[in-house]
Design a protein around this motif. Sequence first.
Motif, mmCIF file in Angstrom:
data_model
loop_
_atom_site.group_PDB
_atom_site.id
_atom_site.type_symbol
_atom_site.label_atom_id
_atom_site.label_comp_id
_atom_site.label_asym_id
_atom_site.label_seq_id
_atom_site.Cartn_x
_atom_site.Cartn_y
_atom_site.Cartn_z
ATOM 1 N N TYR A 113 0.834 -1.201 0.000
ATOM 2 C CA TYR A 113 0.000 0.000 0.000
ATOM 3 C C TYR A 113 0.869 1.251 0.000
ATOM 4 N N ARG A 114 1.891 1.247 0.861
ATOM 5 C CA ARG A 114 2.776 2.408 0.943
ATOM 6 C C ARG A 114 3.564 2.609 -0.339
ATOM 7 N N ARG A 115 3.933 1.521 -1.018
ATOM 8 C CA ARG A 115 4.690 1.645 -2.267
ATOM 9 C C ARG A 115 3.891 2.449 -3.290
ATOM 10 N N ALA A 116 2.617 2.114 -3.423
ATOM 11 C CA ALA A 116 1.766 2.848 -4.356
ATOM 12 C C ALA A 116 1.552 4.286 -3.892
ATOM 13 N N LEU A 117 1.317 4.433 -2.589
ATOM 14 C CA LEU A 117 1.025 5.747 -2.024
ATOM 15 C C LEU A 117 2.233 6.672 -2.100
ATOM 16 N N ALA A 162 9.948 12.785 9.300
ATOM 17 C CA ALA A 162 9.754 14.202 8.967
ATOM 18 C C ALA A 162 9.863 14.435 7.465
ATOM 19 N N LEU A 163 10.810 13.756 6.821
ATOM 20 C CA LEU A 163 10.986 13.927 5.376
ATOM 21 C C LEU A 163 9.767 13.409 4.619
ATOM 22 N N ALA A 182 -1.455 9.075 8.872
ATOM 23 C CA ALA A 182 -1.978 7.936 9.624
ATOM 24 C C ALA A 182 -1.056 6.734 9.492
ATOM 25 N N CYS A 183 -0.531 6.514 8.278
ATOM 26 C CA CYS A 183 0.409 5.397 8.057
ATOM 27 C C CYS A 183 1.670 5.570 8.881
ATOM 28 N N TYR A 184 2.195 6.786 8.924
ATOM 29 C CA TYR A 184 3.431 7.021 9.667
ATOM 30 C C TYR A 184 3.195 6.912 11.173
ATOM 31 N N ILE A 191 3.539 -0.783 14.887
ATOM 32 C CA ILE A 191 2.414 -1.693 14.646
ATOM 33 C C ILE A 191 2.788 -2.758 13.614
ATOM 34 N N PHE A 192 3.461 -2.357 12.542
ATOM 35 C CA PHE A 192 3.779 -3.294 11.472
ATOM 36 C C PHE A 192 5.137 -3.965 11.685
#
Length: 269
Positions: A113-117, A162-163, A182-184, A191-192
């Motif tokens: 998910y993060r890769r796409a985001l 921060a980056l 929210a992901c960060y 969590i992950f």
Amino acid sequence: MESLYAETPFDLFTHVSHNRTADEVVRQIELLLLEGILRDGERLPGERELSKRLDVSRPILREALKVLEVRGLLVSHHGGGTYVADIIGQVFSKPVVELIARHQRATIDYLEYRRALEGITAEFAAQRATAYDKQALKRIVEDMRRAHASGRFEDELAADVALHNAIGEAAHNIILLHTLRACYRLLEQGIFFHRHLVFASDHARGQLLAQHEAISDAIIRAEPAIAKAAAQAHIDYIADAIREAERTGEWQRISQLRMQQRSASGKSD
């Protein structure tokens, strides 16, 4: 979190329209929250100061703040001021967070998910970043370099988040911005996976620094395709590093069990 308004070069709060209604005040503060300018935990100016900046009466301001509290956007502490509520933490409900934490498959899905985001965010940032956005990226990368050179591990981790937050802001898409935050938040809470796994060696830390520099440079040079590819390559590297760390840990566990088994067999003989 302490208020940052004293350090702000311009006033976040401007005079409301000539109508001077509570609805106008609510709208202005909601936009500051929506655009990510006001952050979780930040303290608003005191009632007298804020009413002066907005050019509204204190009764109108109180009415507006009450509406924002009822909507769950602000929190008022008796005698302690008014703060931005933890609106990011509510993107993922507590039951969902706990469910994710119990199942390792979520880590794979999270990285996918993060890769796409991250890819589309870096692409947008390269297209839309303002001079202020680019200045922020340069400053954070410099902080990251200093932390890396001095071996300040926790500072390096903080600069990492921060980056990515700054890249999210430079993309100028409010949905992406809040989703990324929210992901960060979940990442910071472990969590992950624990980010320490990824920063486990000097070589890995060097690779991550170079990747962050590549993403930032592409955004500053306004190269969307290169920024997107660099961001996705960064997540791919993290995924590989996690798999390697987990595999190494599993090998260590198996070796330990074999050693224990041999020791037990030797004693029985």
